[in-house]
Motif scaffolding. Structure first.
Motif, mmCIF file in Angstrom:
data_model
loop_
_atom_site.group_PDB
_atom_site.id
_atom_site.type_symbol
_atom_site.label_atom_id
_atom_site.label_comp_id
_atom_site.label_asym_id
_atom_site.label_seq_id
_atom_site.Cartn_x
_atom_site.Cartn_y
_atom_site.Cartn_z
ATOM 1 N N ASN A 129 1.660 7.633 2.432
ATOM 2 C CA ASN A 129 2.468 6.511 2.300
ATOM 3 C C ASN A 129 2.882 6.234 3.847
ATOM 4 O O ASN A 129 3.038 5.001 4.242
ATOM 5 N N ASP B 43 0.747 -1.190 -0.006
ATOM 6 C CA ASP B 43 0.052 -0.099 -0.241
ATOM 7 C C ASP B 43 0.742 1.139 -0.070
ATOM 8 O O ASP B 43 0.558 2.359 0.335
ATOM 9 N N ALA C 2 1.805 3.851 -4.642
ATOM 10 C CA ALA C 2 2.042 2.425 -4.369
ATOM 11 C C ALA C 2 2.638 1.671 -5.651
ATOM 12 O O ALA C 2 3.252 0.807 -5.435
#
Length: 128
Positions: A59, A11, A39
Motif C-alpha cells: 500500500n 491502488d 485496494a
C-alpha cells in the motif's frame, strides 16, 4: 504559503476517515499510516504479522508511486505494532522492501490500532 497537494490512488485502500492517503509539500511526501487493507478495503492476513506487513508496504509503495516517489526515496518510517513481540516478523518482511541506505525508523507498541490490525506503517519520502 506552501502548497499541500493531496494524493489519491485506487491502488491502495481509500482513507477510512477525514484524511488523505498522503500529502505532497515542499518536495516531500507524508503518508498516512497504512494498514493491511487491500485496494478494495478488504482485510489481508488477519492476525498474520508477516502477511499484514507485506500488504502495508505494498500500500505504501502504491501511494508513494502516485505521489512521484517510491520506497527507495523514503527517508523515515514509523512502525506501530499491536505487540512488540511481533517486531522480528515485521522486520523480516520490512527488510525485503527496503534496501541500504535504509530509512530512519521508529517502532512503537500501540495500545490499539485501527480495525485491530497488528501493524501500521507511515512514511516520509522525497519526491523524485
Amino acid at each position: 504559503m506552501a502548497s499541500r497537494i493531496p494524493v489519491q490512488t485506487d491502488d491502495a485502500p481509500a482513507a477510512i476517515g477525514p484524511y488523505s492517503q498522503a500529502i505532497v509539500a515542499n518536495g516531500m511526501v507524508f503518508t498516512a499510516g497504512q494498514i493491511a487493507l487491500n485496494a478494495r478495503g478488504e482485510m489481508v492476513g488477519d492476525g498474520d504479522v508477516a502477511a499484514e506487513t507485506r500488504q502495508v508496504l505494498s500500500n505504501l509503495a502504491a501511494v508513494l508511486e502516485e505521489a512521484g516517489a517510491g520506497l527507495d526515496s523514503v527517508v523515515k518510517t514509523t512502525v506501530f505494532l499491536a505487540d512488540m513481540e511481533d517486531f522480528a516478523a515485521m522486520n523480516a518482511v520490512y527488510a525485503q522492501f527496503f534496501k541500504a541506505p535504509y530509512p530512519a525508523r521508529a517502532a512503537v507498541q500501540a495500545a490499539r490500532l485501527p480495525k485491530d490490525v497488528r501493524v501500521e506503517i507511515e512514511a516520509v519520502a522525497l519526491v523524485k
